[in-house]
Design an enzyme around this catalytic site. Structure first.
Site, short mmCIF file in Angstrom:
data_model
loop_
_atom_site.label_atom_id
_atom_site.label_comp_id
_atom_site.label_asym_id
_atom_site.label_seq_id
_atom_site.Cartn_x
_atom_site.Cartn_y
_atom_site.Cartn_z
N TYR A 144 9.67 11.95 9.65
CA TYR A 144 9.68 10.98 8.65
C TYR A 144 8.47 11.37 7.78
O TYR A 144 7.50 11.86 8.14
CB TYR A 144 9.19 9.83 9.51
CG TYR A 144 9.18 8.34 8.75
CD1 TYR A 144 10.20 8.13 8.01
CD2 TYR A 144 7.91 8.02 8.75
CE1 TYR A 144 10.08 6.88 7.30
CE2 TYR A 144 7.73 6.80 7.91
CZ TYR A 144 8.78 6.18 7.17
OH TYR A 144 8.65 5.01 6.44
N ASP A 239 2.97 17.74 6.66
CA ASP A 239 2.86 16.11 6.38
C ASP A 239 1.79 15.83 7.93
O ASP A 239 2.44 15.57 8.92
CB ASP A 239 4.02 15.65 6.63
CG ASP A 239 4.01 14.06 6.51
OD1 ASP A 239 2.88 13.49 6.88
OD2 ASP A 239 4.84 13.27 6.68
N LYS A 267 -3.09 7.14 7.55
CA LYS A 267 -3.27 6.88 8.68
C LYS A 267 -4.92 6.81 9.23
O LYS A 267 -5.61 6.12 8.75
CB LYS A 267 -2.59 7.30 9.98
CG LYS A 267 -1.12 6.75 9.67
CD LYS A 267 0.01 7.01 10.61
CE LYS A 267 1.09 6.35 10.21
NZ LYS A 267 2.64 7.18 10.15
C1 LIG Z 1 3.36 7.02 8.96
C2 LIG Z 1 3.89 8.30 8.40
C3 LIG Z 1 4.23 8.46 6.87
C4 LIG Z 1 4.20 7.17 6.18
O1 LIG Z 1 2.80 6.66 5.88
P1 LIG Z 1 2.97 5.12 5.34
O2 LIG Z 1 1.33 4.90 5.29
O3 LIG Z 1 3.43 4.26 6.20
O4 LIG Z 1 3.70 4.89 4.18
C5 LIG Z 1 4.47 9.80 6.53
N1 LIG Z 1 4.53 10.71 7.38
C6 LIG Z 1 4.18 10.72 8.66
C7 LIG Z 1 4.29 11.99 9.28
C8 LIG Z 1 4.10 9.41 9.26
O5 LIG Z 1 3.71 9.49 10.48
#
Ligand SMILES: *Cc1c(COP(=O)(O)O)cnc(C)c1O
Length: 431
Positions: A144, A239, A267
């Site tokens: 994701y 990511d 995060k």
């Molecule tokens: C949470 C997450 C996102 C998206 O981040 P948001 O701050 O919710 O937009 C993208 N990549 C990964 C791996 C994530 O865990």
């Protein structure tokens, strides 16, 4: 457990907010029942509006790595707020944050802040395409990268077919340059590069995928991704929105010794405020406006309160004489939880594959090893539902879906982990 206040708030929320929530997974659809409402959190605990106390293994989906309402973060936020909530012109905290990230993550020579992980991934993809002058992106099934149109793609159609949108409202044309591959599969990636010569801008990957539960890269897999992108003039984008500053001081790339071209963060760097960032090689980053032709912007990017919270979080993770090394502590707690949960499942006779990397974990209700999303689908979701509610009723909050990672913070004590394992052992015997 009395949840009267939560039930009436949810009924009210349903009138004004679609599904009663501002982000879908909070709605408990994967486990049944209604969500509870929280109005206070501290350390490893959250309290719902009915006053129930829960040990929290969601940690606001990752950011609360020091536990909730850490005094250093709260005080940094208060101080910053007194001076103004947003300026829309450069502020000194942006420079401090940029230096802190570059110092911790050596592959990042320059960094730009955003307001969410979604924005960071969207911008990194645009930059990779602009820099390479190529359109196609490879992503992995089960990874994701936020709700970016072109990345909202499920696989299902095989490694060599183009993706189909995962959501209504995303034109097929928007995902026609997205190629989906199964994670941990070497051949699939080789085949995609062979079939798309000089067309792949890059690979975007969660180095340790945590959005379909949690599974680890096979030995050599990340090195392979690094080599194959390099040899085809494509970029490797890590990511690290979830893994950054969590799996090590320098994220998954430090833990696995890989140097990606670009990285995205979120995060943990926001310390619980809305923050994202993307960065990498200087010559790529300099392709961004105002220096280069790739446009990217944000009214609240580098927001002083968010920067202050993030700086305090990263600073505290560095450790000191009093708190010790945060990452060693997280590893210790993770190992304790893993050993306890494996034992508990074994003595209950319930097949569980417990995956863990540092302070991230997932217990799948299946006896087969889980290396990618196809393996994860073997898990018995009905069993997970019962387990989830059994744990919740006994005061332990896990993510409300089998396909989410759990998080441990430095505030989780050995005693709390022991207590969690004891509760799990009891609940597992009822499944
Ligand atoms: C949470 C997450 C996102 C998206 O981040 P948001 O701050 O919710 O937009 C993208 N990549 C990964 C791996 C994530 O865990």
């Amino acid at each position: 457990m009395n949840r009267t206040q939560s039930e009436s708030l949810f009924a009210e929320a349903l009138k004004y907010i679609p599904g009663g929530v501002n982000s879908p997974v909070r709605a408990f659809r994967a486990v049944g029942g209604n969500p509870f409402f929280v109005n206070r959190a501290g350390g490893s605990k959250i309290w719902d509006v009915d006053g129930n106390e829960l040990i929290d293994y969601v940690c606001t989906w990752g950011p609360a790595i020091l536990g909730h309402a850490h005094p250093k973060i709260i005080s940094a936020v208060k101080t910053a707020a007194e001076f103004g909530t947003s300026f829309g012109i450069p502020n000194p905290l942006e420079v401090t944050m940029a230096k802190m990230i570059c110092e911790r993550v050596p592959s990042v020579k320059k960094i730009r802040m955003t307001s969410s992980g979604t924005e960071a991934c969207m911008s990194a993809i645009r930059l990779a395409r602009g820099f390479t002058r190529r359109d196609k992106i490879i992503k992995f099934d089960g990874c994701y990268h936020g709700h970016v149109d072109s990345l909202l793609v499920r696989a299902g159609s095989g490694a060599l077919t183009f993706g189909h949108p995962d959501s209504a409202g995303v034109p097929a044309a928007f995902t026609s340059h997205t190629i989906v591959a199964p994670y941990n599969d070497f051949e699939a990636i080789k085949n995609i590069f062979a079939a798309n010569k000089n067309e792949i801008a890059g690979i975007i990957v969660e180095p340790v995928p945590g959005n379909a539960g949690l599974y680890l890269p096979q030995p050599g897999y990340l090195e392979f991704l690094s080599e194959i992108t390099k040899s085809h003039g494509a970029l490797l984008i890590f990511d690290e929105v979830m893994t950054g500053f969590r799996l090590a001081r320098g994220g998954a790339q430090e833990r696995f010794g890989i140097t990606p071209d670009l990285s995205t963060f979120g995060k943990v760097i926001g310390g619980g405020l809305p923050v994202g960032a993307f960065g990498g090689r200087a010559e790529i980053m300099d392709y961004l406006a105002p220096l280069g032709p790739v446009y990217q912007a944000g009214t609240l990017s580098g927001n002083p309160i968010a920067m202050a919270a993030g700086i305090a979080n990263l600073d505290e993770l560095n450790g000191n004489a009093e708190s010790g090394n945060a990452y060693a502590l997280l590893e210790e707690r993770g190992a304790q939880l893993e050993a306890g949960m494996k034992d508990a499942a074994k003595s209950a006779g319930v097949p569980v594959t417990f995956n863990r990397c540092g302070s991230m974990f997932c217990g799948y209700f299946t006896g087969v090893p889980v290396h990618n999303v196809a393996d994860a689908m073997h898990s018995d979701r009905e069993r997970f539902k019962k387990f989830f509610h059994g744990m919740l009723d006994a005061g332990v909050y896990l993510a409300p879906s089998q396909f989410e990672a759990g998080f441990i913070s430095t505030a989780h004590t050995a005693v709390e982990i022991e207590q969690t394992v004891r509760v799990a052992a009891r609940v597992l015997r009822t499944l």
